[in-house]
Structures are given as C-alpha cells and as structure tokens.
Design a protein around this motif. Sequence first.
Motif, PDB file in Angstrom:
ATOM      1  N   SER A 141      10.618 -23.763 -27.926  1.00  0.00           N
ATOM      2  CA  SER A 141      11.675 -23.101 -28.687  1.00  0.00           C
ATOM      3  C   SER A 141      11.292 -22.758 -30.124  1.00  0.00           C
ATOM      4  O   SER A 141      11.711 -21.727 -30.646  1.00  0.00           O
ATOM      5  CB  SER A 141      12.933 -23.982 -28.707  1.00  0.00           C
ATOM      6  OG  SER A 141      12.648 -25.238 -29.300  1.00  0.00           O
ATOM      7  N   ASP A 142      10.490 -23.628 -30.796  1.00  0.00           N
ATOM      8  CA  ASP A 142      10.244 -23.407 -32.225  1.00  0.00           C
ATOM      9  C   ASP A 142       8.929 -24.057 -32.627  1.00  0.00           C
ATOM     10  O   ASP A 142       8.809 -25.288 -32.616  1.00  0.00           O
ATOM     11  CB  ASP A 142      11.391 -23.994 -33.052  1.00  0.00           C
ATOM     12  CG  ASP A 142      11.198 -23.762 -34.552  1.00  0.00           C
ATOM     13  OD1 ASP A 142      10.318 -22.963 -34.922  1.00  0.00           O
ATOM     14  OD2 ASP A 142      11.927 -24.396 -35.337  1.00  0.00           O
ATOM     15  N   ASN A 143       7.942 -23.232 -32.992  1.00  0.00           N
ATOM     16  CA  ASN A 143       6.657 -23.754 -33.464  1.00  0.00           C
ATOM     17  C   ASN A 143       6.377 -23.351 -34.911  1.00  0.00           C
ATOM     18  O   ASN A 143       5.230 -23.372 -35.352  1.00  0.00           O
ATOM     19  CB  ASN A 143       5.528 -23.253 -32.555  1.00  0.00           C
ATOM     20  CG  ASN A 143       5.548 -23.908 -31.194  1.00  0.00           C
ATOM     21  OD1 ASN A 143       5.249 -25.093 -31.072  1.00  0.00           O
ATOM     22  ND2 ASN A 143       5.920 -23.154 -30.171  1.00  0.00           N
ATOM     23  N   GLN A 144       7.419 -22.981 -35.663  1.00  0.00           N
ATOM     24  CA  GLN A 144       7.249 -22.570 -37.049  1.00  0.00           C
ATOM     25  C   GLN A 144       6.914 -23.776 -37.932  1.00  0.00           C
ATOM     26  O   GLN A 144       7.581 -24.808 -37.871  1.00  0.00           O
ATOM     27  CB  GLN A 144       8.517 -21.896 -37.564  1.00  0.00           C
ATOM     28  CG  GLN A 144       8.783 -20.537 -36.930  1.00  0.00           C
ATOM     29  CD  GLN A 144       7.655 -19.550 -37.207  1.00  0.00           C
ATOM     30  OE1 GLN A 144       7.218 -19.392 -38.340  1.00  0.00           O
ATOM     31  NE2 GLN A 144       7.171 -18.899 -36.157  1.00  0.00           N
ATOM     32  N   PRO A 145       5.891 -23.662 -38.793  1.00  0.00           N
ATOM     33  CA  PRO A 145       5.542 -24.757 -39.707  1.00  0.00           C
ATOM     34  C   PRO A 145       6.446 -24.758 -40.931  1.00  0.00           C
ATOM     35  O   PRO A 145       7.208 -23.817 -41.172  1.00  0.00           O
ATOM     36  CB  PRO A 145       4.107 -24.427 -40.088  1.00  0.00           C
ATOM     37  CG  PRO A 145       4.062 -22.925 -40.037  1.00  0.00           C
ATOM     38  CD  PRO A 145       4.964 -22.525 -38.898  1.00  0.00           C
ATOM     39  N   GLU A 146       6.351 -25.825 -41.721  1.00  0.00           N
ATOM     40  CA  GLU A 146       7.064 -25.931 -42.995  1.00  0.00           C
ATOM     41  C   GLU A 146       6.055 -26.257 -44.085  1.00  0.00           C
ATOM     42  O   GLU A 146       5.169 -27.093 -43.906  1.00  0.00           O
ATOM     43  CB  GLU A 146       8.126 -27.031 -42.941  1.00  0.00           C
ATOM     44  CG  GLU A 146       9.259 -26.788 -41.960  1.00  0.00           C
ATOM     45  CD  GLU A 146      10.237 -25.702 -42.418  1.00  0.00           C
ATOM     46  OE1 GLU A 146      10.061 -25.174 -43.531  1.00  0.00           O
ATOM     47  OE2 GLU A 146      11.144 -25.371 -41.634  1.00  0.00           O
ATOM     48  N   ASP A 147       6.189 -25.571 -45.224  1.00  0.00           N
ATOM     49  CA  ASP A 147       5.375 -25.866 -46.398  1.00  0.00           C
ATOM     50  C   ASP A 147       6.203 -26.691 -47.364  1.00  0.00           C
ATOM     51  O   ASP A 147       7.266 -26.250 -47.815  1.00  0.00           O
ATOM     52  CB  ASP A 147       4.891 -24.572 -47.055  1.00  0.00           C
ATOM     53  CG  ASP A 147       3.874 -23.836 -46.194  1.00  0.00           C
ATOM     54  OD1 ASP A 147       2.893 -24.487 -45.771  1.00  0.00           O
ATOM     55  OD2 ASP A 147       4.066 -22.628 -45.944  1.00  0.00           O
TER      56      ASP A 147
END
Length: 258
Positions: free
Chosen positions: A148-154
């Motif tokens: 569903s969600d593989n977005q990283p966070e900085d």
Amino acid sequence: MKRRRNWQPVALALILVMLISGGVFYYLAGRHQRSSAMLQPGIRYKLYQSRYGERKAIRLPDSTLVILNSRSRLYMPSDYPGRRELVLDGEAFFSVPQGQPLTVWTDKLKTITPGATFRLHSLESQQGAFCYVLSGSAHVRKSYHSPSDNQPEDLVAGQSVLANKMIDLMEKETFELEEQKDCLNNRLVFHNTPLPAALKKMEDWYGVEMEVKGNRSEPSRNITGEYSKETLREMLEALQDSMGFTYRITRDKVVIKF
C-alpha cells in the motif's frame, strides 16, 4: 534350539529417542543463539548484546557511538566500516559522525543517515517500531515491501516515525527533544518526580515493562535524584526502602508491589 532375539523394535526405539533428543537440543540451542532474520547470507557479523536491565555503550571502528538498551542485539559486518551497514534487533541510541552514509536495518525500518543522533526501536518479536532524530538528519523507510505505501520520510531533529508492521503503517510525528536527551547523555534525572512518571522514565531508560500492584500515587512517593551507570536491579535496590515497595524481576517484566 536357542531363540534369536529380534532387535529391530529396540533399535527403532533407540533411533526415535535419539532423533527427539537431537531435535530438542537443536531447538534449545537455536533459541539460545537466535540471530536476526535481517542478516545477509555469506557475511560474517560481530555481535554486540546487552543483558536484561542493562544499558551498554559501544564505540564502533568509525567512531559511531551506540548505546544498546536492555536485551538488544547489534550486528556489525566483519568488514565494517567498508560495509557501513548495521542490523539491530531491539533498541539503541546512535550517535553517527558525518561521513559516508550509514544504514541501520531492522525488520520494519531502514534508516540511512550521513550523520545524526537518533533513537531506534524495533524488536523482531514485536509489531511496533519507531525512530526519533535528536540531531542531524535521517532518511527512513519500511525495510519490507508494502502493498500500500512504500514512501520514505526525511527526518530532522525533533521529528520521528512510528511504524506498525501488522497494520502496515508508518507515520511521521514530532516530539520534545528534551525528553530524549537525558537518556542519550546516560543521565536519568528526577526532580520531585511522581512515582508513576518516574517508573515510566525507567521503562524507557531500561527498555523493560513495569507492572505496579497496590497504591503508587501517595504524595510522599516522589523521587529526586540523578542516576547514570546503575543497572536496573541496583536502581530498584536503592529506591525500594524509601519508596516502600518490593519488586520481582521476571523474564518479561518487573513487578513492583506496594
């Protein structure tokens, strides 16, 4: 004529006993020498680990400082820092000097930083995980593929991610820096702190669960003092008479009784 004894049933029974005994031994040995599922085949690792109720400071070859919390394991490749990657199963503070990016793997989070101070928690036996950045910056993403969600966070100082693998969630949050700095500086400080709040700080400090039985909220049960190198048992011994409790340390938690 002398009757010939049939040894086949006896031999089969002995083989069965040996197989069962060997299986039990292998199972127990595997539990005792459990390794992380995140280790890469063909790579030799050096293991650092801390005992129950212990915080352990480790200085790595690239001057990275790691403070392992209770019952945590850190795996370092034998060619580190040529391979600047670590594997964590548990909880630790990392103080990473600026340089080539360092990657810390857990079963839920992959944290990459060119230099930062951060607190990382991810036990392979639990579903939850978090990463708090105290200084510098870090790039954090799920270490597994998410449908569903593989977005990283900085993240920068004062920012964190909270994750839960069971529900496939990773969210960015903020936190108060001062709440984490005392732990990083190896100082557990109380200023007339009510006992419930003090016990919560001790849970975070040692990475253990505390169960309290009886009345813990009397006004006289406030704590003032500073602790640094004490083990969990030493701290409980120092507090039990003045606070009026007894304690019992089990495999999974500390039980405090008033």
